[in-house]
Design a protein around this motif. Structure first.
Motif, PDB file in Angstrom:
ATOM      1  N   LEU A 292      30.468   1.187  67.437  1.00  9.66           N
ATOM      2  CA  LEU A 292      29.282   1.248  67.924  1.00  9.66           C
ATOM      3  C   LEU A 292      28.215   0.544  67.280  1.00  9.66           C
ATOM      4  CD1 LEU A 292      27.215   3.087  69.359  1.00  9.66           C
ATOM      5  CD2 LEU A 292      27.210   4.875  67.831  1.00  9.66           C
ATOM      6  N   LYS A 293      28.239   0.411  65.811  1.00  4.77           N
ATOM      7  CA  LYS A 293      27.418  -0.205  64.768  1.00  4.77           C
ATOM      8  C   LYS A 293      27.173  -1.627  65.221  1.00  4.77           C
ATOM      9  CE  LYS A 293      26.514  -0.937  59.838  1.00  4.77           C
ATOM     10  NZ  LYS A 293      26.641  -0.769  58.666  1.00  4.77           N
ATOM     11  N   GLU A 294      28.397  -2.560  65.783  1.00  2.00           N
ATOM     12  CA  GLU A 294      28.247  -3.827  65.880  1.00  2.00           C
ATOM     13  C   GLU A 294      27.574  -3.827  67.256  1.00  2.00           C
ATOM     14  OE1 GLU A 294      28.549  -6.377  64.123  1.00  2.00           O
ATOM     15  OE2 GLU A 294      29.279  -5.024  62.316  1.00  2.00           O
ATOM     16  N   ALA A 295      27.921  -3.003  68.159  1.00  2.00           N
ATOM     17  CA  ALA A 295      27.567  -2.987  69.566  1.00  2.00           C
ATOM     18  C   ALA A 295      25.853  -2.895  69.537  1.00  2.00           C
ATOM     19  CB  ALA A 295      27.996  -1.964  70.513  1.00  2.00           C
ATOM     20  N   LEU A 296      25.443  -1.972  68.688  1.00  2.00           N
ATOM     21  CA  LEU A 296      24.045  -1.642  68.585  1.00  2.00           C
ATOM     22  C   LEU A 296      23.246  -2.937  67.829  1.00  2.00           C
ATOM     23  CD1 LEU A 296      23.633   1.921  67.620  1.00  2.00           C
ATOM     24  CD2 LEU A 296      23.658   1.097  69.885  1.00  2.00           C
ATOM     25  N   ALA A 297      24.130  -3.660  66.931  1.00  2.00           N
ATOM     26  CA  ALA A 297      23.484  -4.887  66.213  1.00  2.00           C
ATOM     27  C   ALA A 297      23.389  -5.991  67.351  1.00  2.00           C
ATOM     28  CB  ALA A 297      24.460  -5.366  65.205  1.00  2.00           C
ATOM     29  N   GLY A 298      24.133  -5.933  68.397  1.00  2.00           N
ATOM     30  CA  GLY A 298      23.912  -6.952  69.679  1.00  2.00           C
ATOM     31  C   GLY A 298      22.456  -6.495  70.358  1.00  2.00           C
ATOM     32  N   VAL A 299      22.376  -5.132  70.461  1.00  2.00           N
ATOM     33  CA  VAL A 299      21.172  -4.745  71.026  1.00  2.00           C
ATOM     34  C   VAL A 299      19.881  -5.355  70.455  1.00  2.00           C
ATOM     35  CG1 VAL A 299      19.501  -2.872  71.899  1.00  2.00           C
ATOM     36  CG2 VAL A 299      22.067  -2.958  72.289  1.00  2.00           C
ATOM     37  N   SER A 300      19.952  -5.216  68.927  1.00  2.00           N
ATOM     38  CA  SER A 300      18.749  -5.710  68.161  1.00  2.00           C
ATOM     39  C   SER A 300      18.682  -7.139  68.187  1.00  2.00           C
ATOM     40  CB  SER A 300      19.226  -5.482  66.617  1.00  2.00           C
ATOM     41  OG  SER A 300      19.224  -4.018  66.346  1.00  2.00           O
ATOM     42  N   GLU A 301      19.685  -7.917  68.198  1.00  2.00           N
ATOM     43  CA  GLU A 301      19.794  -9.315  68.376  1.00  2.00           C
ATOM     44  C   GLU A 301      19.318  -9.927  69.666  1.00  2.00           C
ATOM     45  OE1 GLU A 301      23.778 -10.749  67.577  1.00  2.00           O
ATOM     46  OE2 GLU A 301      23.813 -10.110  65.614  1.00  2.00           O
ATOM     47  N   ARG A 302      19.502  -9.380  70.770  1.00  2.00           N
ATOM     48  CA  ARG A 302      18.918  -9.857  72.161  1.00  2.00           C
ATOM     49  C   ARG A 302      17.499  -9.141  72.129  1.00  2.00           C
ATOM     50  NH1 ARG A 302      23.829  -7.379  73.347  1.00  2.00           N
ATOM     51  NH2 ARG A 302      22.739  -5.778  74.398  1.00  2.00           N
ATOM     52  N   CYS A 303      16.994  -8.363  71.439  1.00  2.00           N
ATOM     53  CA  CYS A 303      15.599  -7.942  71.765  1.00  2.00           C
ATOM     54  C   CYS A 303      14.587  -8.870  71.179  1.00  2.00           C
ATOM     55  CB  CYS A 303      15.408  -6.681  71.122  1.00  2.00           C
ATOM     56  SG  CYS A 303      13.786  -5.751  71.287  1.00  2.00           S
TER      57      CYS A 303
END
Length: 408
Positions: A292-303
């Motif tokens: 989950l942590k890395e998946a949410l990091a991907g959300v942050s990067e794409r925002c």
């Protein structure tokens, strides 16, 4: 955003509807038959008389001690101890004669006394109504005897029958109302019965299932729209560029062909990026591969807006909880980036006991409507896990979305 207890012994509450399995919990007790309920009403009159005698005798003896501040607490404890035993008797009467299976729930001392006093009053009133009903039955017998002897003319018979019918209706209506009051009183003090809890749970599951089906249909329509309006249009443009480049090659204009091929190459990269975005919105493979942590990091990067992440989890989560948490963050961050005019987003993912709390806050203009299409989908997704979603978005901001997801 975010006494003492009664020692009643009750059956364990079933966790799911359906018949009992061997070795499992028993099903809820079915409603009692009318004769059994009538016996329970009569017994309730007797227990109300016991309550009246208890308050009259023990209350009178303890009265001076209750008035004196130094002995009031101990005298009240003695009065409550006896009242608790009588209340336990009422609890057993409701279970035996009315089929009420109440869960084990502590009842404070002051509520014990209040319940017994109210129950005593209602039971004595029921006894009075039953007495009037018996008196009416005796009068009806005398009326029938007079009619058999021929000493009663038809006008007196009509008058007596009309009056008796009205009184009978009032008596029966009073008994029904008092029995309903007794049941409501027991539910208020002992908690909802197993049957009521089960029905409530069935209603919640039916609502949750309908909401999940609606959310799935909405998600499918969104994916189809993304593919049709985005990826499909780009693929059409890519095919047109390649066709023009091929024609330019045939027309012996290599410079134009090279330019068109370069445009086609850029278009193919854009198509791949958009396909990747659509795939992430359907289901992020990083959840399975990285967590989950890395998946949410991907959300942050794409925002496009800076996202600060506060991730504090010690252990793994169930897959369904991780998926729901990811989509709550992804949808909330996407909405904030599109509509809030925010300059910063804060995402917090923390465990509070058996509950995962996901909190997304932005400093935008606010005004997010909880019944909007995106938030409705999140409500459905969180509700499917028996969680809760809170949206606080006053006009002018900030907007805070909090999801509480049970992990058990």
């Amino acid at each position: 955003m975010q006494g003492d207890s009664a020692d009643f012994t009750t059956r364990p509450l079933p966790t799911a509807p359906g018949p009992a399995r061997p070795g499992g919990d028993p099903p809820p007790t079915p409603p009692a038959a009318l004769p059994r309920r009538a016996a329970g009403v009569l017994l309730g009159c007797a227990t109300a008389l016991l309550g009246l005698l208890y308050f009259a005798v023990v209350g009178t003896l303890l009265g001076p001690l209750l008035l004196w501040p130094r002995t009031r607490r101990h005298a009240l404890a003695v009065l409550t101890a006896g009242a608790r035993r009588l209340t336990r008797l009422e609890h057993r009467r409701r279970s035996a004669f009315f089929g009420d299976g109440f869960p084990d729930r502590p009842v404070p001392d002051h509520r014990i006394l209040r319940y017994l006093a109210t129950r005593t009053y209602a039971g004595l009133l029921t006894a009075v109504v039953l007495g009037l009903l018996g008196f009416g039955a005796v009068l009806a017998g005398l009326l029938v005897a007079a009619l058999a002897r021929g000493t009663l003319d038809w006008r007196e018979l009509l008058t007596q029958a009309l009056l008796g019918g009205v009184l009978l209706f009032l008596d029966v209506q009073g008994l029904v109302s008092l029995e309903a009051f007794d049941a409501r009183l027991a539910r208020e003090y002992f908690g909802p019965s197993e049957r009521e809890l089960m029905q409530r749970r069935i209603d919640e599951l039916a609502t949750s299932r309908a909401a999940v089906l609606q959310a799935v249909d909405t998600e499918r329509r969104r994916i189809e729209r993304d593919l049709h309006d985005g990826v499909q249009q780009r693929l059409v443009a890519l095919a047109m560029l390649l066709g023009r480049a091929r024609r330019a090659r045939r027309g012996r204009t290599p410079e134009q062909a090279d330019s068109l091929l370069e445009q086609a190459h850029r278009e193919s990269q854009d198509v791949l990026t958009e396909l990747r975005e659509v795939a992430w919105r359907v289901y992020p493979t990083a959840l399975d591969n990285l967590g989950l942590k890395e998946a949410l990091a991907g959300v942050s990067e794409r925002c496009d807006i800076p996202v600060r992440m506060d991730f504090a989890l010690a252990g793994p989560l169930p897959a369904s909880v991780e998926t729901a948490a990811y989509f709550v963050v992804s949808e909330a961050v996407t909405n904030a980036a599109k509509h809030s005019a925010a300059t910063e987003i804060l995402v917090s993912v923390r465990a509070h006991g058996p509950v995962l709390v996901v909190r997304i806050e932005d400093d935008g203009v606010g005004g997010a409507h909880p019944t909007g299409s995106g938030l409705t989908g999140l409500h459905s997704r969180v509700g499917a896990l028996d969680g809760r979603l809170h949206v606080h978005s006053p006009t002018g901001g900030p907007t805070t979305i909090t999801a509480e997801l049970p992990c058990g």
